[in-house]
Structure formats: structure tokens, C-alpha cells
Scaffold this motif. Structure first.
Motif, PDB file in Angstrom:
ATOM      1  N   ARG A  97     -68.383 -15.858  68.029  1.00  0.00           N
ATOM      2  CA  ARG A  97     -68.834 -16.888  67.094  1.00  0.00           C
ATOM      3  C   ARG A  97     -69.897 -16.366  66.161  1.00  0.00           C
ATOM      4  NH1 ARG A  97     -71.782 -20.898  70.069  1.00  0.00           N
ATOM      5  NH2 ARG A  97     -72.588 -19.000  71.056  1.00  0.00           N
TER       6      ARG A  97
ATOM      7  N   GLY B 192     -61.251 -21.885  67.221  1.00  0.00           N
ATOM      8  CA  GLY B 192     -62.428 -21.042  67.150  1.00  0.00           C
ATOM      9  C   GLY B 192     -62.108 -19.692  66.527  1.00  0.00           C
TER      10      GLY B 192
ATOM     11  N   THR C 163     -66.361 -19.625  76.745  1.00  0.00           N
ATOM     12  CA  THR C 163     -66.534 -19.979  75.332  1.00  0.00           C
ATOM     13  C   THR C 163     -67.329 -18.921  74.591  1.00  0.00           C
ATOM     14  OG1 THR C 163     -66.397 -22.352  75.806  1.00  0.00           O
ATOM     15  CG2 THR C 163     -67.427 -21.716  73.730  1.00  0.00           C
TER      16      THR C 163
ATOM     17  N   ALA D 240     -64.258 -17.278  73.198  1.00  0.00           N
ATOM     18  CA  ALA D 240     -64.079 -18.320  72.184  1.00  0.00           C
ATOM     19  C   ALA D 240     -63.078 -19.384  72.608  1.00  0.00           C
ATOM     20  CB  ALA D 240     -63.675 -17.727  70.829  1.00  0.00           C
ATOM     21  N   ASN D 241     -62.850 -19.543  73.926  1.00  0.00           N
ATOM     22  CA  ASN D 241     -62.054 -20.684  74.393  1.00  0.00           C
ATOM     23  C   ASN D 241     -62.810 -21.969  74.094  1.00  0.00           C
ATOM     24  OD1 ASN D 241     -60.553 -19.302  77.452  1.00  0.00           O
ATOM     25  ND2 ASN D 241     -60.286 -18.749  75.321  1.00  0.00           N
ATOM     26  N   LEU D 242     -62.102 -23.034  73.759  1.00  0.00           N
ATOM     27  CA  LEU D 242     -62.757 -24.292  73.425  1.00  0.00           C
ATOM     28  C   LEU D 242     -63.484 -24.845  74.652  1.00  0.00           C
ATOM     29  CD1 LEU D 242     -60.182 -26.175  71.176  1.00  0.00           C
ATOM     30  CD2 LEU D 242     -62.040 -24.654  70.500  1.00  0.00           C
ATOM     31  N   TYR D 243     -64.767 -25.111  74.493  1.00  0.00           N
ATOM     32  CA  TYR D 243     -65.593 -25.569  75.625  1.00  0.00           C
ATOM     33  C   TYR D 243     -65.106 -26.910  76.167  1.00  0.00           C
ATOM     34  CZ  TYR D 243     -69.676 -27.119  78.255  1.00  0.00           C
ATOM     35  OH  TYR D 243     -70.511 -27.591  79.249  1.00  0.00           O
TER      36      TYR D 243
ATOM     37  N   PRO E 146     -66.450 -23.127  68.882  1.00  0.00           N
ATOM     38  CA  PRO E 146     -65.690 -23.719  69.992  1.00  0.00           C
ATOM     39  C   PRO E 146     -66.534 -24.565  70.943  1.00  0.00           C
ATOM     40  CG  PRO E 146     -65.950 -21.343  70.289  1.00  0.00           C
ATOM     41  CD  PRO E 146     -66.424 -21.659  68.914  1.00  0.00           C
ATOM     42  N   PHE E 147     -67.855 -24.566  70.804  1.00  0.00           N
ATOM     43  CA  PHE E 147     -68.688 -25.490  71.573  1.00  0.00           C
ATOM     44  C   PHE E 147     -68.674 -26.896  70.984  1.00  0.00           C
ATOM     45  CE2 PHE E 147     -70.765 -21.768  73.532  1.00  0.00           C
ATOM     46  CZ  PHE E 147     -70.834 -22.214  74.849  1.00  0.00           C
TER      47      PHE E 147
END
Length: 476
Positions: free
Chosen positions: A9, A313, A72, A76-79, A305-306
Motif C-alpha cells: 500500500r 487493493g 492485509t 494487500a488482501n482486503l481486511y 485494503p483496510f
């Protein structure tokens, strides 16, 4: 020595992680071999392994925020999805295999001669897991869960891009009561740590899951290393280039949003091995389909992604980011029409982060690079077709065979096409139809061996046949 793991990010360093080498792999294998040969783990009653695994799953649920945050900032996985769905889902997968830990048994056989026969089902031994960066939690649990239930011991090499959650899971496993030496995490670079695992003479099995451009070539190198070592058992999942086929009778309003999700324009930035990135649309609804895609795309947000409002993301690292942008340029150069997206995004006005616009190409032909190679980025290729026979041939015209989607209300078409596609998983009027019970694995150069379901457990087991002469038989 250490290496940096980077937040995609912000492009900033999250932490410095130990850089493992061949000596570290040797130490981990020694610990795993000792644990397999001498520790309680393979000798525990199945019900006791089940109890420990259930505790492990409970600890995952209890630490869901920390685990979701690690995936995340590192991948960068969606939180919101990690916290609300994926961590709990993988905890359930641990429970699924925990339930099988005390149900591993062989068969008693009625022999045709004067023999009493039976089989024993035993763990394969020390396993080396080499896992990718796109879904750190899911990939860790999909490999470790069934291996634990089978009472194997293991060395886990997480991707160098995303090492953090694997270390945390190993810590939680120890808290749950998994004995020392059963799970050994070695962080470091694939050409060193991964190669050392593949060629190690005291490892009985290697499970490789590599999902990115060049993954098939990586699989070839792993196989070569195994062939020159001890001919260990191997399971490979090497990515795909999956077709998503839409027939004229499909409901465009429902299927167009699903196509965007299937190609992973959103949620995971296209970084999933089964992504349906080759979108075949029958000519009767093609124009309507394109219009609906563009409408849907306008509602989606690229960003941190947070942020719970974000759909997509950044790419995992600079290398992957640059590869995806190169594929976009290749598409334009080869004559595909850029319908939407195709550019880097500066989401915070600071020139930081590996963000790329969701990208749709039309007028794509089967011989273009973007239609042939696994991109692992937010790029969709739209292609028009006329007949069932044509689309079957074109869908199968790839070296990969991991997954496929079929969108139709015609049962005959669904049956015909699903039986004709050379793919390990076929989803009809849905996509990403994953379930703990449903095995998934590839055909052709997508590899071999299954994850999920009882098939995944069985690959960590081996059968021993035993025969005993019956008393007073001529064998004595």
C-alpha cells in the motif's frame, strides 16, 4: 541475515525477516525428521490430534484481527474479508481435517488364497510445503491442515513477499499443543530455501503451490531437483488461465458482475490462480454484456485494503506491479482494444503503492499474450464466440487446465461443455465454488494433486499391504 518485507500500500518496510539458507533448511528437516521418528505426534491417538487441531482452530478465531491485518499489510488482501470471512473459513478447514484425524484406517481383505490380508494407512513422513504469496492464510492452512491430520511433520516455506502470517500460525500451533518439530517455518527466497527443500534427501514429499507468471517453469525446476534427489512424492499446483463462458441464454444483469469477480478485477487484484480471465461471450448478448460490465465497473473502488469501502487493493510488490503494466502494453501493442482502465493509480496523491486500474480488453484473439499467459493482475480479456463446438475448442486451447466457468440455463449445454473442458474444476452458473468437501486441482500444465476435501488428506498417506497365512494352510 535478514530481508525486508514491504507493505504494497505504501512501499514501506513492514519488518525485517530472517533470511533462511540451506543450513536453516537442514536444521528444520532434522527437527521434522526427529519429530516424525521419535516425537509423540505420529503416535498419538487420532482423537488427541483432533483435540489439538481444534484448539489450533479456536486460537485462529480468537486472533482473527491480528491475522487479517497481517495478510492485509503483507499481501494487500482486503481486511474486511479477512476478518469477516477468510480467517474463520480457514479455521473451519482445520476443524474439517481435525474431524478426520481419528478416522484414518485401512481395510480387511478377503483373499482368494489361504491368506488373511489387510492394509495399514500410514503418514507419508516429512513434508516440504512451498506456498505462494496471493493468499497467505488459505495457502498455509490448505497444506498444513490435512498434513497435520495425517500425522506428518513438515517444513513450510512461505513466499518471501508474504512471510508474516505463516510465522504467526506456527506460534498459534505451538500454543495449541502441536509438539516442537512438527511445523517448521523457514523464511527466505525461493531459489535458495525452496530449492533446498526440493532436493533434500531426508524429505519424503514436496507440495508446491506456485501461482504467478512463470509458475509452470518453476514446477519443472522443482521436478528436476526431485528427480536428482530421492524421488520423493510431489504435488504441484501451478496456476491457470481459466475460461469463463457465457451463453446467449444467460442473465446478463447477474452474470456480468460475476464475470468481473471471476476475473478478480476486484477483491484480490487478479492475484488468484483460478481467475476466469478469458471471458468468452456468445455473440447474441455480447454488446449488452459489455455495456453491463462498464456499468458495474463504475461502482467499484480501488484503494487501501483496510478501507471497508474498497473493492481492489494494490498488487503484492513492485515486480508484480511492473509485470502487470507490461502485459497491458503487450495487449495494446498486439491490437486488443483497451475498453477500460490500463493505467497505474495514485490513490493518495503521494505516488506510493502498487495500484492499477481494473482493465478490460476487447477484440482479444486467442494468440495474444494476454490471452495465453497467466497475468496475475486485474486484466480481463473479452472474446466473442458463435457455437458450442467453437468455444469448447478455444477454451481448451491453453496449456493450463485448472478451472472454468459455464453460464447457461440450458442443461444440455451445461452437461456437454462441463464434460468437454479439460479443467480440474468446473463451476456452472457460479464461480469460486470452493468448499471444504470439494477437491480442487489441475489438468495439463496446471499440475497434479488435489487440495481440499478428503483427497487432500489422502495425498499425505500411504498404504501398506500385509498378508498372513491362515493356520494349516499350504503356505506354512
Amino acid at each position: 541475515m535478514t530481508f525486508e518485507t514491504i507493505d504494497p500500500r505504501t512501499e514501506e518496510v513492514i519488518a525485517n525477516v530472517s533470511e533462511g539458507d540451506k543450513d536453516d533448511v537442514d536444521l528444520a528437516v532434522t527437527a521434522a525428521r526427529h519429530a516424525f521418528d521419535h516425537s509423540p505426534w505420529p503416535r498419538l491417538p487420532g482423537c488427541e490430534r483432533r483435540r489439538i487441531m481444534l484448539k489450533f482452530a479456536d486460537l485462529m478465531d480468537e486472533n482473527v484481527e491480528e491475522l487479517a491485518a497481517l495478510d492485509t499489510i503483507d499481501a494487500a488482501n482486503l481486511y474486511s474479508l479477512g476478518k469477516g470471512m477468510f480467517i474463520h473459513g480457514t479455521a473451519e478447514l482445520i476443524r474439517y481435517y481435525a474431524g478426520a484425524a481419528d478416522k484414518i484406517h485401512g481395510e480387511t481383505l478377503k483373499m482368494s488364497r489361504d491368506l488373511h490380508g489387510y492394509t495399514l494407512v500410514e503418514p507419508i513422513g516429512v513434508v516440504g510445503h512451498i506456498i505462494p504469496w496471493n493468499f497467505p492464510t488459505q495457502m498455509f492452512v490448505m497444506k498444513v491442515g490435512p498434513a497435520l491430520a495425517a500425522s506428518c511433520t513438515m517444513i513450510v516455506k512461505p513466499a518471501e513477499q508474504t512471510p508474516l502470517s505463516a510465522l504467526y500460525y506456527a506460534y498459534l500451533a505451538k500454543l495449541a499443543g502441536v509438539p516442537d518439530g512438527v511445523i517448521n517455518v523457514v523464511t527466505g527466497y525461493r531459489p535458495i530455501v525452496g530449492a533446498s527443500i526440493s532436493s533434500h534427501m531426508d524429505i519424503d514429499m514436496v507440495v508446491l503451490n506456485v501461482s504467478f507468471t512463470g509458475s509452470t517453469e518453476t514446477g519443472h525446476r522443482i521436478m528436476q531437483a526431485i528427480a536428482t534427489s530421492n524421488l520423493k512424492v510431489v504435488s504441484l499446483e501451478l496456476g491457470g488461465k481459466s475460461p469463463f463462458i457465457v451463453f446467449d441464454d444467460a442473465d446478463v444483469d447477474k452474470i456480468a458482475p460475476l464475470a468481473l469477480t471471476a476475473s478478480q478485477q476486484v477483491l484480490f487484484q487478479g492475484q488468484i490462480c483460478v481467475a476466469g480471465t478469458r471471458i468468452f461471450v456468445q455473440e447474441g448478448i455480447y454488446d449488452k454484456f459489455v455495456t453491463k460490465l462498464l456499468e458495474e465497473l463504475k461502482t467499484w473502488v480501488v484503494g487501501d485494503p483496510f478501507d471497508s469501502n474498497v473493492n481492489q487493493g494494490p498488487q503484492v510488490d513492485k515486480k508484480q506491479y511492473e509485470k502487470v503494466l507490461l502485459y497491458i502494453e503487450n495487449g495494446k501493442r498486439e491490437g486488443a482494444t483497451l475498453l477500460s482502465g490500463g493505467k497505474p493509480l495514485d490513490t493518495k496523491g503521494k505516488g506510493k503503492g502498487y495500484y492499477i486500474e481494473p482493465t478490460i480488453f476487447t477484440d482479444v484473439t486467442d494468440d495474444m499474450i494476454i490471452a495465453k499467459e497467466e497475468i496475475f493482475g486485474p486484466i480481463m480479456s473479452l472474446m466473442k464466440f458463435k457455437s458450442v463446438e467453437e468455444v469448447i475448442k478455444r477454451a481448451n486451447g491453453t496449456k493450463y487446465g485448472l478451472a472454468a466457468g459455464i453460464m447457461t440455463n440450458d442443461l444440455n449445454i451445461a452437461n456437454t461443455v462441463s464434460r468437454s473442458l479439460r479443467a480440474g474444476a468446473v463451476w456452472i452458473n457460479c464461480y469460486f465454488g470452493f468448499d471444504n468437501d470439494l477437491p480442487i486441482g489441475g489438468y495439463k500444465r496446471s499440475g497434479f494433486g488435489k487440495d481440499m476435501g478428503m483427497d487432500a488428506l489422502h495425498k499425505y498417506l500411504q498404504h501398506k499391504s500385509i498378508a498372513i497365512p491362515i493356520y494349516n494352510s499350504p503356505w506354512l
